[in-house]
Every structure is written in structure tokens, then in C-alpha cells.
Design a protein around this motif. Structure first.
Motif, mmCIF file in Angstrom:
data_model
loop_
_atom_site.group_PDB
_atom_site.id
_atom_site.type_symbol
_atom_site.label_atom_id
_atom_site.label_comp_id
_atom_site.label_asym_id
_atom_site.label_seq_id
_atom_site.Cartn_x
_atom_site.Cartn_y
_atom_site.Cartn_z
ATOM 1 N N GLU A 113 0.835 -1.202 0.000
ATOM 2 C CA GLU A 113 0.000 0.000 0.000
ATOM 3 C C GLU A 113 0.864 1.245 0.000
ATOM 4 O O GLU A 113 1.778 1.384 0.823
ATOM 5 N N LEU A 114 0.574 2.137 -0.937
ATOM 6 C CA LEU A 114 1.189 3.465 -0.908
ATOM 7 C C LEU A 114 0.091 4.416 -0.464
ATOM 8 O O LEU A 114 -1.016 4.396 -1.008
ATOM 9 N N ASP A 115 0.420 5.226 0.523
ATOM 10 C CA ASP A 115 -0.623 6.046 1.130
ATOM 11 C C ASP A 115 -0.149 7.492 1.171
ATOM 12 O O ASP A 115 0.693 7.850 1.987
ATOM 13 N N GLY A 116 -0.623 8.296 0.257
ATOM 14 C CA GLY A 116 -0.265 9.722 0.239
ATOM 15 C C GLY A 116 1.233 9.942 0.066
ATOM 16 O O GLY A 116 1.808 10.895 0.579
ATOM 17 N N LEU A 117 1.869 9.058 -0.697
ATOM 18 C CA LEU A 117 3.327 9.071 -0.802
ATOM 19 C C LEU A 117 3.827 10.334 -1.527
ATOM 20 O O LEU A 117 3.343 10.673 -2.610
ATOM 21 N N THR A 118 4.770 11.002 -0.912
ATOM 22 C CA THR A 118 5.296 12.252 -1.458
ATOM 23 C C THR A 118 6.816 12.229 -1.412
ATOM 24 O O THR A 118 7.404 11.750 -0.436
ATOM 25 N N LYS A 119 7.421 12.722 -2.501
ATOM 26 C CA LYS A 119 8.884 12.804 -2.507
ATOM 27 C C LYS A 119 9.301 14.080 -3.226
ATOM 28 O O LYS A 119 8.826 14.367 -4.326
ATOM 29 N N SER A 120 10.162 14.830 -2.585
ATOM 30 C CA SER A 120 10.674 15.992 -3.301
ATOM 31 C C SER A 120 12.184 16.066 -3.182
ATOM 32 O O SER A 120 12.777 15.577 -2.213
ATOM 33 N N TYR A 121 12.793 16.640 -4.210
ATOM 34 C CA TYR A 121 14.224 16.938 -4.190
ATOM 35 C C TYR A 121 14.351 18.440 -4.171
ATOM 36 O O TYR A 121 14.053 19.101 -5.167
ATOM 37 N N GLY A 122 14.728 18.973 -3.052
ATOM 38 C CA GLY A 122 14.767 20.427 -2.931
ATOM 39 C C GLY A 122 13.366 20.976 -3.098
ATOM 40 O O GLY A 122 12.421 20.509 -2.449
ATOM 41 N N SER A 123 13.220 21.926 -4.012
ATOM 42 C CA SER A 123 11.906 22.534 -4.169
ATOM 43 C C SER A 123 11.061 21.772 -5.187
ATOM 44 O O SER A 123 9.899 22.075 -5.394
ATOM 45 N N LEU A 124 11.696 20.777 -5.826
ATOM 46 C CA LEU A 124 10.997 20.058 -6.888
ATOM 47 C C LEU A 124 10.303 18.831 -6.307
ATOM 48 O O LEU A 124 10.950 17.932 -5.771
ATOM 49 N N THR A 125 8.958 18.804 -6.395
ATOM 50 C CA THR A 125 8.232 17.641 -5.906
ATOM 51 C C THR A 125 7.978 16.710 -7.081
ATOM 52 O O THR A 125 7.361 17.106 -8.061
ATOM 53 N N VAL A 126 8.486 15.499 -6.997
ATOM 54 C CA VAL A 126 8.364 14.587 -8.133
ATOM 55 C C VAL A 126 7.276 13.542 -7.909
ATOM 56 O O VAL A 126 6.752 12.991 -8.857
ATOM 57 N N VAL A 127 6.966 13.247 -6.669
ATOM 58 C CA VAL A 127 5.857 12.332 -6.384
ATOM 59 C C VAL A 127 4.909 13.087 -5.462
ATOM 60 O O VAL A 127 5.320 13.555 -4.397
ATOM 61 N N LYS A 128 3.651 13.228 -5.920
ATOM 62 C CA LYS A 128 2.757 14.143 -5.214
ATOM 63 C C LYS A 128 1.549 13.402 -4.655
ATOM 64 O O LYS A 128 0.474 13.407 -5.238
ATOM 65 N N GLY A 129 1.732 12.756 -3.543
ATOM 66 C CA GLY A 129 0.604 12.142 -2.865
ATOM 67 C C GLY A 129 0.007 10.966 -3.624
ATOM 68 O O GLY A 129 -1.155 10.973 -3.998
ATOM 69 N N VAL A 130 0.837 9.949 -3.832
ATOM 70 C CA VAL A 130 0.367 8.784 -4.587
ATOM 71 C C VAL A 130 -0.293 7.777 -3.644
ATOM 72 O O VAL A 130 0.263 7.430 -2.607
ATOM 73 N N ASN A 131 -1.500 7.331 -3.998
ATOM 74 C CA ASN A 131 -2.203 6.285 -3.259
ATOM 75 C C ASN A 131 -2.351 5.082 -4.174
ATOM 76 O O ASN A 131 -2.815 5.220 -5.302
#
Lengths: 348, 572, 354
Positions: C5-23
Motif C-alpha cells: 500500500e502506498l498512502d499519500g506518498l510524497t517525494k521531493s528533491y529540494g523545491s521540486l516535488t516529483v511524487v505528489k501524494g500517490v495512493n
């Protein structure tokens, strides 16, 4: 850590405040079987010396033959390097050396003030040494002396062309021909520069500096440059090195200038923190024995204060030479001036 | 929901990268920052009475002897850079891009000359080109029947010093330029030819501009080496009657030592070095030049034709001057009585060998210390460089770039400056390091770290990160992956780096000279001491032993099957 | 409860968000394809699942246990997953056998068992004759299979594949798609597969997850995604389609810019005002005569015609300057410039709410 670092710096700041203990010289001692046994148990003695490495190694060899089972570690460097090294070591609490010897008399005044020496007087020194060639408190004694001499290659320079006086060296015909050691490195040269600057003035050195002289470091080196044929004339250098080269058959001749020849006295002493105190005591006594002194004279070409030492044939006895003595107490405050004047006139 | 810790407990995978990072940061900081701190501290400290002062810096601009030393050092370094570049570039071109015979051997010889310690080279040139006793001059006089005041060359001059140093710095330029020429894709040149460029035009307009960065970078390294070198100037400049800055700093340690002034005098050297390194980096890092790694075809080869003999003569004379003659001079001196003796049966002697091997008590200890330290330093530096470059190239810990900066920083610290800094740092009873070989180990590790790190990190960037990630996801911890996968892949680079550091260590003199004591003598120091007392024969014997041993170690390290691995095929 | 399960998964590098809340929920044994253009965040999502990078927000749970969250990350080696890399990442200093055996050795398995398991998997992947070769001595396809064998042999809880076929040439790629599907059917590992190639996704996946700009656009079975794209992006990305934008006309039809009114058989025209209609190239009927229909039809001019062997590809310009792409059998050859009639069957028109 800070305190210790600063004490290292105290050494750096030169000849600091004295805290000498003036005591009577201890009673003379002889080499006893007990001393010999104790020395053997220690097995080793470390000798910091400024004598030419071959001479020092030979002496060590002879000591080892006489007292088998005691190893001698010879650490040879120029007088000022030896001094710098012992200073660095003692200020950081490292005690490697047993017996120390340099050709700069100032050093021993300094060691004595620092209380780094163990007073002891071998019987031979007590009996035979002139009073002004040993410390009244028994901290050190004159192990050797040598002159800093003018010398030339007799195959490259005719005798009548060779200089007779210090002033002669300023003649243009000697330009590019001379080699000279450095007072910042060699105690012998520090001494000779001091006495000559008093005798002839710094103007003399200023003029000498314009003669395009080859500058080397140790006072053992100019004679070797003569031997190589790199230069024809040495301004200063150890007389004993020249003697040895003459003995080897090199065409070199010594000049004792009319104004006088500077004398460097090499003291020896036992260090207080000697790691091998008995071996040090034995070795120290041995240094002043007739055997050792005769070896220094024969093989090393050193001058000795032992009255029984026989000088080799053909060497001019000290009594026939006009000697320029230097007073370590007067030299000491002048060291920085000598070095900076020297750099001004000779470039290094 | 279960906690993270429980999940982690499933298998033994505790991540060591943070503790490793912390430990390495600590080690590198101590190695690099501590000496610099003490250097800065002492530079503000009065030599005469203690206490804070600016006198040392005032002396720096007011003392003519210091200024002169700096001026001469810079002029000398520029001269060395220019000479190295002028000699090495055509030679590199001949070797990389023409049909000159024996190219491989020439490359090998030039690379081998890296192993020669510069101070030994300087001594060899004393033997060859001293104005009176130099062999070259003796031969010159006897051939032309000239009197003893005539000479052809004099090494004890400013020009002589430049020449003697350049002999040992030109390989830096040579290697960089030759490698760049190897990599300039020939289609760039073909493109120029197809547009009508004649081969000289192509050379001038395309090839040279493309290798220009390598040329400049190599020249800057040569300049830097010359500027911070101690041994050669100490041997050649002092007899000529002038100081360069390294020898001047060294002379400040003579009695009575002026540590504060020495520290202050060392700082500009540090700054100049940093500027030069930045310049070099920006030259090599410029866009467009980084594409040199193209794979397009083999480099084009110019046929020399009738110029072949001129080229052979050129290369041969360079190799003679830099390698053959010095080595022959050293060999001759080791086996004859004094330098000036002619070679015949009566002058041949083993007396120097007997003296060095059996009579001179320092030899054994120095050899043992030298090789022990070489071994320890090479091993420690390679290990640290391996881990640091791993952390940096894989950016596995935030802030790991800082480690890279620390590991590269010592390159900007000239040996003599580091020697001063280390002496000030460790010459106190808290550490009890002065007078042990450990202070030398620290010095050597600091000095050699940048070289080791540079080699390892470029090796690392050649290993695809996915190879390591594959290890991790299969269940190996970070360290295990490093050990099982990365290390074997880097094996040849590791061995090369190890040898490089080893050779660098045993020829080090400038920091060593301030840090040795009786029990921690090294061969390089006794060579220097013997030079001061003029024992050239003994020096040459020691030099031969040192060189033979270095070559032997390098040879063995490359032959041991465990280290040298032959089945590697890094196509992945 | 789903296995991964991925729940609201978020990943950013510095100011760049590459994964934005994946469920995302993946049931045990399913093969999920993350499909999207480069830069959509699919590879980052995969690396987050593997534990190569820590998450900035949200959680990843495996079998109900949190393995990644903003509070901490279980390192990759403790996740019991395995992965197939774009570069295959075979260790060049180990033989095929050693590569495959490595994961088992780490698990401290006795040597005899290691040998047995490795031999079994090498047999299953037809590599048994190559066991003693080094990776450098294998072809691309063989390397790919070694990579698969190495990943499968440790019986991972989750198998991750990162663009595994992108380095193969076209023929081999097609063959390997079926191979991967076959092996998945055989071993039934829960699998996450990242690709930008829709054909690959169609062949292999149980569920396709279309990602765009760090978000999930749509997830569902391959049929769902193809037949019933939820957004214009999905429609465009999966298979060729025409998008005709317009406004809502009534509940079942859309008024396109060209004035054409399209009745839409599926999707929703229920957008506020702006709406688009998607119709696949091959669903448009092309004729040189009026086709008799009075709705969902328009007249246009052929502007391009290309012969492609199996069919002809047409570009037709319709009123309002809009271009429509369609295909016709080879025997329908209409020269450029001629008028044609187009019919958009309502059951094939899908209205896409914006």
C-alpha cells in the motif's frame, strides 16, 4: 594541551629566562666493572652528534669492540639541526638521546640553563683537561675542537696564487672559485662568522658576498666540494675534514691566515632524561679516554684537549697557529643579527 | 500499524553509513583542519614574547628577504610550467598521434619517471652539471681542451633549478595531454578535413584547441608542484645563493626558530595553491570540453615521413635529459670513489655500498621505517579514499560532499606548510605523537589523501550505481555491498591508487624534514642529511635502493593474482 | 487488506516535488505496471518502494507494516524485495551462477541448497548452460534473463522492475514481455513494473497505473484503461486517439469547436462547460460518399495519406481547421485534396470531463 604547546613555543622564543642550578661539580668517576655491567644491561646508547658521520660511526665501532653488547645509535646532523631536534624533543617530552655533542658552545649554556644535563666528570677530564675547557659545574666538557680553515686545491691553484689573509679573498681572481658553509646551519660557521665580523667588520662580508660564492650548509661540506673539484677554494670548513681528505691523498692544502683562524669547541654532555643512564655514563667517559681522543685525532683529524694525544706528522700543531677564540656568552645575543646580515649579503 | 524498528529487526541490516560518515568526518577534520587551525593560530602569535600580534603579517610584506623568496619562487614555478608545457606537449602529440616508433616504451618511461623522487633528480643533476665537478663539464673541458675555469652548464643557477625541476614535472603535462589526445574523437578532425582543412590547419584549429584545457591543466599542476617543492630548491638554490619560499620557511626553523613568522609565511602559499587549483578545475570543467570521452573511432595517426628522425632525436634527447642521464649519473657515483673520478677498473669501488649497508647505522632503521610507513599510508589512504568516494559519489548521506571537500583540501596544503602545521598540532605530550612514526603516518595520510581520493572517485563514477543497488535490494548491507561488489570492481583502480600512494610516500621530503626524529628516520631524510654533508656516493646507493624497492613493490602489487584479477570484463 | 500500500506518498528533491501524494493498493500476487512518460515520477515511486530513497510524506506499507514514512526508512536490504534494473546491473566479476547465488548466500543458506535453488531457477530461465559464463560474455537477452533469475531466486515478497526491456532490440523486447508474463504466472510474486511503453504494460500487467506529473491519472485493468480512459492524458497516452474539445451540449452530446455535435456512447459529458471527446483512430469510419448518417458525421478534406502496408493512415481537415487522424484499409486510396465523409460511431465516442 595549551600549556604544553606554549612550552614548545617557549623553546621557540629562543633562549628564555634562565633557571640554572649552580652547584659544585660532582666528584670524578671512573669506569668500574659495575658501571660496565649496568651499561651492558641497558644494551644501547643513543649519541646525538654533529661530528662528521664517518668519524662518529668509527668511534661507535671502536666503542662496540671495547664494550661488546652495547649498541651505539649515531644520529648525525649539523649542530643547529641537532640543537633544533633536541629542543623539539625535550619540549614535547620525548627523551631519545643519551649523549649529545655539537660544535656550537652556545647550545651547552642553553642546555645547562634549561637543566637538561646531568653533571658528571670522568676521571680523565678532571685530571687532564684545562679548566677553561670544561664546565665549572661539571655539566659538560670540551670533547673536541676544530678550526674552521681556509683551504685550496693545490692542483687547481698554485701556492703563490693562494690567499694568505682573509682580506685576500676579496680579490677578483677568486670570484666564482669559492665555497662556503652557512651559519644558520653550522655551529662552526656561526662561531667563525661571529669572530670574523668582530675582527673585520660586516663590510668585509658585504664585499665577500659579491664574489659569487657557492653556498652549502654544513661545515663538513666545503672540504667535500674541494675533493670533488667543484670549487678550488673554501672560505670555511672543518679542519678535520680537510685532514682526512689529505690523508686520502686529495691535493688539498690548508691556509692559516695571518689574522687568525676561528676555533670551534665541541662540547659533549649526558642528558638528564637519558633513557640509558649507565650506558650514557660509560660512553661519556669513553669519549674523553685517550683511545677515543687519539682516534678522533688520527682518523677524524680533530683537535683534542687531552695532553697525551699525539698529533699526526705534517699537521700544524695548535701552538703554531694564531687562534681566534669566541665567547659563547657574547655570541648568543648576536645570533639573529648574524643570520639576517648574512642573508642580506649572501642571499640565503 | 507496526513500528519501523520492528520491521528493521527482521534481518541484520543495520545501516552503518551514518556512523561511518561521522567517523570519517572526524578523522578527516583532524587530519586536515587541526594543522590549519594551529597554523592560523601561530601566525597571529608573536615569536618573541607570545601574545597576539600582526607583526608576522607585517613582516610578510615588509621583509625584503621574504618578498624576494616569494618572487623567486613564483618566477621559478612559472618557468617550470612553461618549460614543462613546451617540452611535454609536442612529445605527447608525437606519442599519441604519430607513427613514431617505440611509443609504448616512451609512455612507460615517462610514467616511470614519476617514481623518481625530485630531490634525487636534483642530486643527480648536481653530479652531472655542477660547473666544475659536473660530469658534463668535465667532458666538455677535456674534449675542447679548455682550462678549469670554463664550463658548459651550471646547475646552481636559477635556470638550472628550473630545468632540474621541469625534468620531474613534465610528466604531469605529458600524461594529461597524451590522454586528451587519445580521446579527441577523430570524427571531429575528419569533419574539419571534409570541410577542406589541411592537416596542419586541422591540427591548429581543431586538435590543439581541444587539448588546450589538458595542456593548461597540466601546466598548472607543474607550476604548483614547483612552487611547493622543497627538496630540489634546497639542494640547488641554496648553493646558488638564493631562497625560494619553501627553503625560506624551512630556514625560519633554524635556531632560534620563528614559528609565527613561518606560519604566516606559509599562508600566502596556501592561498596561491588554492587559486591555482580552482583555475585548473574551471579550465577542465568547462562545458564542451567534457565531451572528450567520446567513443567515436580511433584517433587519427599522422605519418611523420622524413620528419621521423628529427622526432626520434627530439624524444630521445628529452628522455636522456630526464631519465637516462640522471640514472646513469647516480649509478656511476654509487660505484666510483668521488663524483669526478673517471670510470675505470681502479676507480670502481663498492665502498659506498659497504658504508651504507654495513657501517652507516641509520640505514636499516630508515629502510624499515620508510617501507613500513609506505605500506601503512598506502593501505590507510586507499581504504579511506574508497569509503569517502563511495559516500560522495553515491550521495548516500546528506552532506557527504563535505567529506569530498575535506579529502581534496590537503592538495592545497604544501608539504612544508603541513609539516609546520602538524608540528604545531602534535608536538605536545597530550598526543605523544611527535617522535613516533605515527605523526609521519598522519602527515603522509594527509598529503596523499587527495591523490588517493581523486583516483578512487573517478574509479567510482565508472561503476554504475545500479550494481550496488542490486546488491542492496538482494539483501546486502551497505558495507557488505561495498565489500562484495564495489571493491572487486574497483580492484585494479585500488591497486593503482595503492601503488601511487606508496610511491608518493616513500619519496616525500618536505613535510618529513620537520617531523622526523632519531627513531623515525626515513630514507628521504637521510639522503637529505647526507647531501648536507656532501656524501654523494652514499646518497646514490640509497637512491638506487629506494628506486629498486619502489619498482619492486609496484611490480609485485600488480602481479599478485588476488589483487590483479584477470577475468574482469566490465561490460555489465 | 492489500499487500503493498502506498498512502499519500510524497517525494521531493529540494523545491521540486516529483511524487505528489500517490495512493495505490496492490493485492498479493498481482503485477502492477506504473506507466507514464519520462519524468512522471514512476521510477521515483519504484525507488521509494525499494527503499533507495526516503519518503518526504505519506507511507509505504508491506503486509500492513510500515517500511517507509517521513519518520524513517527500512533499508533496502531489510525489505525482502528484489529488483530488475534498466542496466540489468549484473556484477561483471561474478559468473552467472555466482550472480544468481549471491542473494541466497546472504541468507546464510547451506551450499547444497544454494546450488539446488540456483540450478532450478537457471533451468526455468533456460540459462543452465551458461552458468559458468561471465556477464560480459552474454548477449543482451541472456543478461536480461540472468537478471530475472537473480531477482526471482530469493523468493522476494515484492519484485520490482525498472524499465527492464528498454535496452533490448525490438524483437527481443516483444519476446521478453511474454517471458516476464509467463514467469509471473509461474511464480506469482507481487510485482511492480515501471515502463513508458504501453504495449509492454498491456502485455504484462494485471493492473495498469497511469502516472503523470507525480500523480496517478488512472488505474485499472488494461482493458479499463484502453477502453475507458478517464482523462484526456490517459486517452492520448494509451493508444492513438483523436481529442476533439468542445462544450457540453446536453447530457449525452458535446458541441465541438468545429460545430460538429457528437453524441457520446460512454464517458461523461457532465463537465461544467468545457469537455472533450476521445475517439480512437481506427474507430472513425471514412468514406468518399455521404454515409447517410445525420448525427456524429462531418465532411472534411484529406491533407495527408500514407501507405503503411497493413493499412493507410489519413489526416483529414474538418471545419474549424481541426485535424482528425484515422485509418482505412489499404484498398481505400483517396488522394490528397479530395472531400471525404467521416462518421464517429456514438458508442465509440467517449466524453471526457475536464
Amino acid at each position: 594541551m595549551w600549556k604544553k604547546a606554549l612550552s614548545a613555543a617557549l623553546f621557540a622564543s629562543g633562549l628564555a629566562v634562565s633557571s640554572a642550578a649552580f652547584a659544585e661539580a660532582p666528584a670524578p668517576y671512573q669506569i668500574t666493572p659495575e658501571l660496565e655491567a649496568a651499561a651492558k644491561a641497558e644494551g644501547k646508547v643513543v649519541f646525538y652528534t654533529a661530528t662528521d658521520v664517518a668519524v662518529a660511526e668509527k668511534l661507535a665501532e671502536q666503542f662496540k669492540t671495547k664494550y661488546p653488547g652495547i649498541d651505539v645509535q649515531v644520529e648525525r646532523a649539523g649542530s643547529e639541526r641537532v640543537f633544533q631536534r633536541i629542543g623539539q624533543e625535550y619540549s614535547t617530552g620525548i627523551y631519545n638521546a643519551d649523549v649529545i655533542e655539537t660544535s656550537d658552545a652556545v647550545h651547552f649554556e642553553y642546555f645547562k640553563r634549561q637543566g637538561w644535563l646531568t653533571p658528571m666528570v670522568p676521571q680523565e677530564v678532571a685530571d687532564k683537561w684545562p679548566a677553561d675547557e670544561r664546565d665549572p659545574d661539571g655539566n659538560f666538557a670540551a670533547y673536541r675542537a676544530h678550526l674552521s680553515v681556509l683551504a685550496y686545491r693545490s692542483d687547481l691553484m698554485k701556492e703563490e696564487e693562494a690567499p694568505k689573509t682573509w682580506e685576500d679573498l676579496l680579490d677578483p681572481r677568486f670570484k666564482d672559485k669559492m665555497v662556503k658553509a652557512h651559519p644558520g646551519y653550522s655551529g662552526t660557521v656561526m662561531t667563525s662568522t661571529f669572530v670574523l665580523s668582530q675582527l673585520l667588520g660586516w663590510e668585509y662580508f658585504e664585499k665577500l658576498g659579491k664574489q659569487n660564492i657557492m653556498q652549502v650548509q654544513s661545515s663538513t661540506e666545503p672540504p667535500k666540494k674541494l675533493a670533488q673539484g667543484e670549487r678550488a677554494l673554501e672560505v670555511d670548513g672543518n679542519e678535520y675534514n680537510v685532514f682526512r681528505l689529505i690523508d686520502e691523498g686529495k691535493p688539498i692544502k690548508i691556509i692559516y691566515p695571518d689574522e687568525g683562524t676561528p676555533l670551534a669547541v665541541g662540547n659533549a654532555a649526558v642528558l638528564k632524561q637519558a633513557p640509558h643512564p649507565n650506558a650514557a655514563k660509560l660512553f661519556y667517559a669513553y669519549l674523553f679516554s685517550l683511545d677515543a681522543q687519539q682516534l678522533n685525532s688520527d682518523f677524524g683529524g680533530l683537535r683534542s684537549f687531552h695532553p697525551d694525544v699525539k698529533e699526526k706528522e705534517g699537521r700544524t700543531p695548535l701552538s703554531k697557529i694564531k687562534i681566534l677564540h669566541s665567547d659563547p656568552a657574547k655570541l648568543e645575543p648576536e645570533i639573529q643579527t648574524i643570520k639576517s646580515n648574512y642573508e642580506k649579503y649572501f642571499g640565503t | 500499524m507496526t513500528s519501523i524498528a520492528q520491521v528493521q529487526g527482521r534481518r541484520s541490516g543495520i545501516d552503518l553509513s551514518w556512523p561511518t560518515f561521522a567517523l570519517l568526518s572526524l578523522i578527516l577534520s583532524v587530519l586536515v583542519l587541526l594543522p590549519l587551525f594551529w597554523l592560523a593560530f601561530y601566525s597571529f602569535r608573536s615569536d618573541t614574547g607570545g601574545g597576539a600580534t600582526l607583526d608576522n603579517f607585517i613582516a610578510l610584506v615588509a621583509d625584503p628577504t621574504l618578498l624576494r623568496a616569494y618572487g623567486l619562487a613564483i618566477a621559478m614555478a612559472l618557468g617550470v610550467g612553461l618549460l614543462s608545457c613546451v617540452v611535454a606537449t609536442p612529445m605527447a602529440w608525437l606519442v599519441a598521434r604519430t607513427d613514431l616508433p617505440g611509443r609504448r616504451i616512451i609512455r612507460m618511461l615517462v610514467t616511470a619517471s614519476f617514481v623518481t623522487p625530485p630531490f634525487l633528480g636534483a642530486i643527480a643533476y648536481e653530479i652531472l652539471a655542477a660547473p666544475n665537478s659536473g660530469l658534463v663539464n668535465i667532458i666538455y673541458r677535456s674534449v675542447f681542451r679548455l682550462d678549469s675555469s670554463q664550463y658548459l652548464v651550471n646547475i646552481y643557477t636559477f635556470g638550472g633549478l628550473i630545468f632540474a625541476i621541469a625534468c620531474f614535472t613534465f610528466p604531469y603535462v605529458f600524461t594529461l595531454v597524451a590522454n586528451a589526445l587519445d580521446k579527441v574523437p577523430s570524427d571531429l578532425e575528419d569533419a574539419s578535413s571534409i570541410l577542406g582543412g589541411k592537416s596542419m590547419t586541422t591540427l591548429r584549429k581543431v586538435t590543439i584547441p581541444l587539448v588546450l584545457p589538458a595542456m593548461l591543466a597540466g601546466t598548472l599542476i607543474a607550476i604548483l608542484q614547483a612552487l611547493t617543492m622543497f627538496g630540489s630548491p634546497a639542494i640547488l638554490a641554496l648553493p646558488a645563493g638564493f631562497h625560494v619560499i619553501t627553503t625560506k620557511i624551512w630556514s625560519l626553523f633554524q635556531f632560534p626558530p620563528r614559528l609565527g613568522l613561518a606560519a604566516a609565511a606559509a599562508l600566502p602559499l596556501l592561498i596561491i595553491t588554492i587559486i591555482l587549483l580552482r583555475a585548473q578545475k574551471s579550465i577542465l570543467g568547462r562545458k564542451g570540453y567534457t565531451v572528450l570521452g567520446g567513443k567515436s573511432g580511433t584517433p587519427r595517426v599522422t605519418e611523420l615521413g622524413r620528419w621521423k628522425w628529427a622526432a626520434i632525436l627530439f624524444v630521445f634527447s628529452i628522455l636522456s635529459l630526464t631519465i637516462l642521464l640522471p640514472y646513469l649519473a647516480i649509478l656511476k657515483t654509487a660505484f666510483t670513489g668521488t663524483v669526478g673520478d673517471p670510470i675505470n677498473l681502479s676507480t670502481l669501488t663498492l665502498s659506498h655500498w659497504r658504508f651504507v649497508l654495513f657501517e652507516f647505522s641509520a640505514t636499516q632503521l630508515a629502510l624499515r621505517n620508510t617501507f613500513l610507513l609506505g605500506f601503512l599510508t598506502a593501505t590507510a589512504v586507499t581504504a579511506i579514499a574508497l569509503i569517502v568516494s563511495y559516500l560522495v559519489t553515491r550521495r548516500s548521506v546528506p552532506g557527504s560532499r563535505f567529506l569530498g571537500v575535506l579529502a581534496t583540501a590537503p592538495v592545497a596544503i604544501p608539504g612544508i606548510v603541513l609539516g609546520v602545521g602538524l608540528f604545531l598540532s602534535y608536538a605536545n605530550p597530550t598526543f605523544q605523537l611527535y617522535g613516533t612514526i605515527w605523526i609521519l603516518l598522519i602527515a603522509f595520510m594527509t598529503i596523499e589523501l587527495p591523490a588517493g581520493y581523486q583516483q578512487m572517485s573517478s574509479a567510482f563514477s565508472g561503476v554504475h550505481p545500479e550494481l550496488e543497488e542490486a546488491g542492496r535490494i538482494m539483501g546486502a548491507s551497505r558495507l557488505r555491498t561495498l565489500w562484495d561488489i564495489t571493491a572487486p570492481l574497483l580492484r585494479t583502480s585500488v591497486v593503482a591508487a595503492w601503488c601511487f600512494v606508496f610511491v608518493g610516500t616513500i619519496r616525500e621530503l618536505s613535510a618529513t624534514i620537520l617531523l622526523t626524529t632519531a627513531n623515525t628516520k626515513l630514507v628521504s631524510v637521510i639522503i637529505y642529511d647526507l647531501n648536507e654533508s656532501g656524501d654523494l656516493g652514499a646518497i646514490c646507493v640509497l637512491g638506487i635502493i629506494l628506486l629498486a624497492a619502489s619498482f619492486a613493490v609496484v611490480f609485485v602489487a600488480n602481479r599478485v593474482p588476488v589483487l590483479g584479477g584477470s577475468q574482469m570484463n566490465a561490460r555489465g | 487488506m492489500a499487500f503493498l500500500e502506498l498512502d499519500g506518498l510524497t517525494k521531493s528533491y529540494g523545491s521540486l516535488t516529483v511524487v505528489k501524494g500517490v495512493n495505490l493498493s496492490v493485492d498479493q500476487g498481482k503485477l502492477v505496471c506504473l506507466l507514464g512518460p519520462s519524468g512522471c515520477g514512476k521510477t521515483t515511486t519504484l525507488r521509494l518502494i525499494a527503499g533507495f530513497a526516503p519518503a518526504n510524506g505519506g507511507e509505504i506499507r508491506v503486509g500492513g507494516k510500515v517500511v517507509s514514512s517521513s519518520r524513517g526508512t527500512v533499508p533496502p536490504e531489510a525489505r525482502n524485495m528484489s529488483m530488475i534494473f534498466q542496466s540489468y546491473a549484473l556484477w561483471p566479476h561474478m559468473t552467472v551462477f555466482e550472480n544468481v547465488a549471491y542473494g541466497l548466500k546472504l541468507r546464510r543458506m547451506p551450499q547444497s541448497q544454494v546450488t539446488e535453488l540456483v540450478r532450478t531457477i537457471l533451468t526455468a530461465t533456460q540459462l543452465i548452460q551458461l552458468a559458468d559464463r561471465y556477464p560480459g560474455e552474454l548477449s543482451g537477452g541472456q543478461q536480461q534473463r540472468v537478471s530475472l533469475a537473480r531477482a526471482l531466486v530469493i523468493k522476494p515478497e515484492i519484485l520490482l522492475l525498472d524499465e527492464p526491456l528498454s535496452n533490448l532490440d525490438a524483437n527481443l523486447r516483444e519476446e521478453m514481455r511474454f517471458e516476464i508474463r509467463r514467469l509471473h504466472d509461474e511464480f506469482r510474486y507481487t510485482t511492480v513494473y515501471v515502463t513508458h511503453d504501453q504495449a509492454e504494460a498491456m502485455t504484462t500487467a494485471d493492473i495498469i497505473v497511469v502516472m503523470n506529473d507525480g500523480r496517478i491519472e488512472q488505474s485499472g485493468s488494461p482493458e479499463d484503461i484502453y477502453e475507458r480512459p478517464a482523462t484526456e492524458f490517459v486517452a492520448r497516452f494509451i493508444g492513438g486517439t483523436n481529442i476533439l474539445s468542445g462544450t457540453r451540449n446536453d447530457k449525452e452530446s458535446v458541441l465541438c469547436q468545429s460545430g460538429l455535435v457528437l453524441r457520446c456512447g460512454n464517458g461523461t459529458a457532465d463537465g461544467t462547460t468545457k469537455t472533450a471527446v476521445s475517439i480512437r483512430h481506427h474507430d472513425i469510419e471514412l468514406s468518399t460518399k455521404p454515409n447517410g448518417a445525420n448525427t456524429n458525421t462531418t465532411i472534411g478534406t484529406v491533407t495527408r495519406q500514407i501507405y503503411l502496408g497493413s493499412h493507410r493512415d489519413y489526416l483529414v481537415s474538418i471545419a474549424g481547421g481541426e485535424m482528425v487522424r484515422t485509418v482505412a484499409p489499404v484498398n481505400v486510396a483517396i488522394p490528397v485534396g479530395q472531400e471525404v465523409w467521416l462518421h464517429f460511431p456514438p458508442e465509440k465516442c467517449r466524453a471526457l470531463a475536464q
